[in-house]
Design a protein around this motif. Structure first.
Motif, PDB file in Angstrom:
ATOM      1  N   ILE A   1       0.840  -1.199   0.000  1.00 42.53           N
ATOM      2  CA  ILE A   1       0.000   0.000   0.000  1.00 42.53           C
ATOM      3  C   ILE A   1       0.874   1.248   0.000  1.00 42.53           C
ATOM      4  O   ILE A   1       1.851   1.334   0.740  1.00 42.53           O
ATOM      5  CB  ILE A   1      -0.955  -0.003   1.215  1.00 42.53           C
ATOM      6  CG1 ILE A   1      -1.845  -1.250   1.169  1.00 42.53           C
ATOM      7  CG2 ILE A   1      -1.792   1.271   1.253  1.00 42.53           C
ATOM      8  CD1 ILE A   1      -2.766  -1.411   2.365  1.00 42.53           C
TER       9      ILE A   1
ATOM     10  N   GLU B   1      -3.350   4.378   6.304  1.00 39.88           N
ATOM     11  CA  GLU B   1      -3.353   3.610   7.551  1.00 39.88           C
ATOM     12  C   GLU B   1      -4.655   2.839   7.735  1.00 39.88           C
ATOM     13  O   GLU B   1      -4.636   1.665   8.133  1.00 39.88           O
ATOM     14  CB  GLU B   1      -3.110   4.528   8.757  1.00 39.88           C
ATOM     15  CG  GLU B   1      -3.043   3.761  10.060  1.00 39.88           C
ATOM     16  CD  GLU B   1      -2.654   4.615  11.266  1.00 39.88           C
ATOM     17  OE1 GLU B   1      -2.872   4.134  12.397  1.00 39.88           O
ATOM     18  OE2 GLU B   1      -2.130   5.730  11.092  1.00 39.88           O
TER      19      GLU B   1
ATOM     20  N   ALA C   1      -4.713  -0.146   5.433  1.00 40.41           N
ATOM     21  CA  ALA C   1      -3.754  -1.155   5.907  1.00 40.41           C
ATOM     22  C   ALA C   1      -4.293  -1.892   7.126  1.00 40.41           C
ATOM     23  O   ALA C   1      -4.165  -3.123   7.221  1.00 40.41           O
ATOM     24  CB  ALA C   1      -2.410  -0.496   6.222  1.00 40.41           C
TER      25      ALA C   1
ATOM     26  N   VAL D   1       0.078  -7.507   4.631  1.00 36.85           N
ATOM     27  CA  VAL D   1       0.126  -6.109   4.204  1.00 36.85           C
ATOM     28  C   VAL D   1       1.506  -5.513   4.467  1.00 36.85           C
ATOM     29  O   VAL D   1       2.073  -5.678   5.549  1.00 36.85           O
ATOM     30  CB  VAL D   1      -0.941  -5.270   4.947  1.00 36.85           C
ATOM     31  CG1 VAL D   1      -0.874  -3.810   4.518  1.00 36.85           C
ATOM     32  CG2 VAL D   1      -2.338  -5.843   4.729  1.00 36.85           C
TER      33      VAL D   1
ATOM     34  N   VAL E   1       3.268  -1.614   4.023  1.00 36.78           N
ATOM     35  CA  VAL E   1       3.105  -0.203   3.680  1.00 36.78           C
ATOM     36  C   VAL E   1       4.479   0.360   3.350  1.00 36.78           C
ATOM     37  O   VAL E   1       5.403   0.277   4.155  1.00 36.78           O
ATOM     38  CB  VAL E   1       2.449   0.592   4.826  1.00 36.78           C
ATOM     39  CG1 VAL E   1       2.451   2.083   4.526  1.00 36.78           C
ATOM     40  CG2 VAL E   1       1.027   0.100   5.064  1.00 36.78           C
TER      41      VAL E   1
ATOM     42  N   LEU F   1       0.937   0.601  12.808  1.00 34.33           N
ATOM     43  CA  LEU F   1       0.795  -0.530  11.894  1.00 34.33           C
ATOM     44  C   LEU F   1       1.711  -1.690  12.251  1.00 34.33           C
ATOM     45  O   LEU F   1       1.267  -2.836  12.351  1.00 34.33           O
ATOM     46  CB  LEU F   1       1.048  -0.081  10.452  1.00 34.33           C
ATOM     47  CG  LEU F   1       0.003   0.864   9.865  1.00 34.33           C
ATOM     48  CD1 LEU F   1       0.411   1.307   8.473  1.00 34.33           C
ATOM     49  CD2 LEU F   1      -1.381   0.233   9.862  1.00 34.33           C
TER      50      LEU F   1
ATOM     51  N   ALA G   1       0.525  -4.507   9.760  1.00 34.90           N
ATOM     52  CA  ALA G   1       1.287  -4.477   8.510  1.00 34.90           C
ATOM     53  C   ALA G   1       2.772  -4.349   8.799  1.00 34.90           C
ATOM     54  O   ALA G   1       3.167  -3.867   9.865  1.00 34.90           O
ATOM     55  CB  ALA G   1       0.836  -3.283   7.661  1.00 34.90           C
TER      56      ALA G   1
END
Length: 186
Positions: free
Chosen positions: A113, A123, A126, A136, A138, A169, A175
């Motif tokens: 992402i 955010e 995610a 995931v 980021v 995250l 993530a």
């Protein structure tokens, strides 16, 4: 980093309206260049690319469907893509067409992402992706955000908000947080 051939790149809200000075101070002037690097790599590898656009319902928003700022920035506007999602809320999983159904129908389990804003739509998407069981990642330096004021005059800079997103995250198990170089193996 190791991604399978079906890993999808989710490019969130890379829209011209975010260039409006009304948003305030932003961080990461290299975000769009890194987004472009990711799009090129995904396209070259024939991996799926999903573009997401925020169609704001707020009166006078630079991201409203009838506003010039609703248009995607060049780096995303010209990008090849497999799915185009429009949304009115923070999560791309609450857009049209149904992102989760599209990913599931193709057996896609890995997501990378990037996009705008780091601590808002990136955010939120995610977090939801993590909650839905996706693997995931980021690419934090392929995102940017703006200074934000909260309750009681508390103000955080865009850089502080990006760091908080990374902690939320990764620390929260939603993530992995990586750089574009990490994602691309550069």
């Amino acid at each position: 980093m190791d991604f399978d051939d079906t890993a999808a790149l989710i490019v969130i809200d890379v829209q011209q309206g975010f260039d409006d000075p009304a948003w305030g101070e932003r961080d990461n002037p290299d975000a769009e260049a890194n987004i472009g690097r990711l799009i090129t790599a995904w396209s070259d590898a024939s991996r799926p690319i999903v573009l997401v656009r925020h169609d704001s319902r707020s009166p006078g928003s630079s991201l409203a469907p009838d506003a010039p700022g609703n248009a995607l920035k060049d780096v995303a506007a010209d990008a090849p893509h497999d799915l185009f999602v429009t949304k009115q809320v923070n999560s791309a999983f609450y857009g049209e067409p149904d992102l989760h159904a599209w990913l599931a129908a193709r057996g896609i389990r890995q997501l990378v992402i990037c996009g705008i804003q780091t601590n808002m739509c990136v955010e939120t998407t995610a977090r939801m992706g993590g909650n839905l069981g996706y693997d995931v990642t980021v690419s934090l330096d392929a995102t940017h955000t703006f200074d934000l004021e909260g309750p009681g005059g508390l103000r955080l800079t865009a850089a502080e908000l990006a760091r908080a997103t990374a902690v939320n995250l990764a620390g929260g198990g939603f993530a992995r947080v990586a750089t574009t170089d990490d994602v691309l193996g550069d």
